[in-house]
Structures are given as structure tokens and as C-alpha cells.
Write a protein that holds these residues in place. Structure first.
Motif, PDB file in Angstrom:
ATOM      1  N   ALA A 275      -1.694   8.284  -0.294  1.00 51.98           N
ATOM      2  CA  ALA A 275      -2.710   8.207   0.761  1.00 51.98           C
ATOM      3  C   ALA A 275      -2.734   9.485   1.594  1.00 51.98           C
ATOM      4  N   HIS A 276      -1.558  10.063   1.829  1.00 55.80           N
ATOM      5  CA  HIS A 276      -1.496  11.333   2.574  1.00 55.80           C
ATOM      6  C   HIS A 276      -2.212  12.430   1.783  1.00 55.80           C
ATOM      7  N   ARG A 277      -1.876  12.497   0.521  1.00 54.46           N
ATOM      8  CA  ARG A 277      -2.378  13.580  -0.338  1.00 54.46           C
ATOM      9  C   ARG A 277      -3.879  13.436  -0.620  1.00 54.46           C
TER      10      ARG A 277
ATOM     11  N   LEU B  90      -6.748   3.645   7.537  1.00 52.16           N
ATOM     12  CA  LEU B  90      -6.576   3.810   6.095  1.00 52.16           C
ATOM     13  C   LEU B  90      -7.667   3.066   5.337  1.00 52.16           C
ATOM     14  N   TYR B  91      -8.002   1.844   5.766  1.00 53.08           N
ATOM     15  CA  TYR B  91      -9.074   1.098   5.106  1.00 53.08           C
ATOM     16  C   TYR B  91     -10.391   1.866   5.163  1.00 53.08           C
ATOM     17  N   VAL B  92     -10.709   2.435   6.308  1.00 49.34           N
ATOM     18  CA  VAL B  92     -11.943   3.207   6.455  1.00 49.34           C
ATOM     19  C   VAL B  92     -11.924   4.412   5.513  1.00 49.34           C
ATOM     20  N   ALA B  93     -10.801   5.115   5.465  1.00 53.97           N
ATOM     21  CA  ALA B  93     -10.690   6.282   4.562  1.00 53.97           C
ATOM     22  C   ALA B  93     -10.796   5.849   3.106  1.00 53.97           C
ATOM     23  N   ALA B  94     -10.192   4.733   2.748  1.00 53.24           N
ATOM     24  CA  ALA B  94     -10.227   4.257   1.362  1.00 53.24           C
ATOM     25  C   ALA B  94     -11.645   3.845   0.958  1.00 53.24           C
ATOM     26  N   LEU B  95     -12.398   3.277   1.888  1.00 50.42           N
ATOM     27  CA  LEU B  95     -13.775   2.887   1.580  1.00 50.42           C
ATOM     28  C   LEU B  95     -14.648   4.086   1.241  1.00 50.42           C
ATOM     29  N   ALA B  96     -14.322   5.233   1.804  1.00 52.36           N
ATOM     30  CA  ALA B  96     -15.094   6.440   1.546  1.00 52.36           C
ATOM     31  C   ALA B  96     -14.595   7.212   0.329  1.00 52.36           C
TER      32      ALA B  96
ATOM     33  N   GLY C 229     -11.419   2.533  -7.299  1.00 54.30           N
ATOM     34  CA  GLY C 229     -10.235   2.409  -8.139  1.00 54.30           C
ATOM     35  C   GLY C 229      -8.962   2.974  -7.553  1.00 54.30           C
ATOM     36  N   GLY C 230      -9.034   3.593  -6.385  1.00 58.22           N
ATOM     37  CA  GLY C 230      -7.828   4.155  -5.770  1.00 58.22           C
ATOM     38  C   GLY C 230      -6.948   3.055  -5.205  1.00 58.22           C
ATOM     39  N   VAL C 231      -5.647   3.244  -5.287  1.00 57.37           N
ATOM     40  CA  VAL C 231      -4.683   2.313  -4.718  1.00 57.37           C
ATOM     41  C   VAL C 231      -3.802   3.110  -3.756  1.00 57.37           C
TER      42      VAL C 231
END
Length: 139
Positions: free
Chosen positions: A118-120, A47-53, A57-59
Motif C-alpha cells: 500500500a505504501h509503494r 486507504l479505502y479511498v486510495a484503493a478505490l482510485a 484487483g489490488g490487495v
């Protein structure tokens, strides 16, 4: 925002086994029927890797929506992992605060949230795992 992280013998759940003076038997607070939101360490890393990309501002809540074990179930699995099956027992908040320190109040919460965002947005989905089976074998 990770849930209670478990896996490979680490994370907050390791506090059940590692608290001084317990000799491997885990405690749960009160009836232990409060549910915990959990996530495996490998899933939260993904999830961290996906969030970095993703855009700034996403939570995202990092939780395995398919599992929400009770504190009592986690304590029982931790006792099995420590080689003391059947020894998990209830304690009240005062001894819990002594045993777990400031984590006791967090351990007593009924934690329920979802990773739907996060899924969406990221397409993130935790792998299928059995948290209690893993805790019972790996601590």
C-alpha cells in the motif's frame, strides 16, 4: 485488508471494555505478549479511498507498520480508559472464549503483517499516532 481498527472508542478493541460482567477491567489471554497489527479508523478510511482510485484487483494490507502493541498493553490501556487502571489481568483460553466469543481465538493470535504494498503502490502512510495513549484516553 484492515488490521485491528481502533479510534473514537470503537472497533474490536472496544470488546475489552464492553464484555458483560467485567466492570471495566480488561483481560488478556495467557501472558498477553502476542502482538496485534493495528490501524486507526481515519487511516483505514484514507486507504479505502486510495484503493478505490487504483486499478481493479489490488490487495492492500491496512496496518500501521510503526506500531504493534501487545494484547496485554492494549488491555491495560483499555482498563485505564474504563476508569479501572491496574486491573487488566490474564485469563486462559476457555474463559476467554466465554467472555469474547469467537473473537477470543483471533485475539490470541500474534498478528504481524506489513502495508509495504500500500505504501509503494498507493503512497498511503498512516498518520503518526500513539495507539496506547489514544486507547487509554478514548477507549
Amino acid at each position: 485488508m484492515p488490521a485491528v481498527v481502533y479510534g473514537h472508542g470503537g472497533g474490536l478493541i472496544g470488546q475489552f471494555i464492553g464484555a458483560p460482567g467485567r466492570a471495566g477491567a480488561a483481560h488478556y489471554i495467557g501472558a498477553g505478549d502476542n502482538r496485534w497489527a493495528v490501524v486507526h479508523v481515519e487511516d483505514i478510511a484514507e486507504l479505502y479511498v486510495a484503493a478505490l482510485a487504483s486499478p481493479a484487483g489490488g490487495v492492500y494490507a491496512g496496518v500501521d507498520d510503526s506500531q504493534s502493541p501487545t494484547m496485554r498493553q492494549i488491555a491495560e490501556a483499555a482498563s485505564v480508559a474504563a476508569g479501572h487502571p491496574g486491573t487488566a489481568s490474564s485469563i486462559t483460553m476457555e474463559p476467554a472464549r466465554h467472555e469474547y466469543g469467537p473473537l477470543a481465538d483471533a485475539f490470541a493470535l500474534d498478528q504481524r503483517f506489513t502495508a509495504a504494498h500500500a505504501h509503494r503502490v498507493l503512497g498511503w502512510t498512516p498518520a503518526k499516532r500513539d495507539v496506547l495513549a489514544e486507547l487509554a484516553t478514548n477507549g
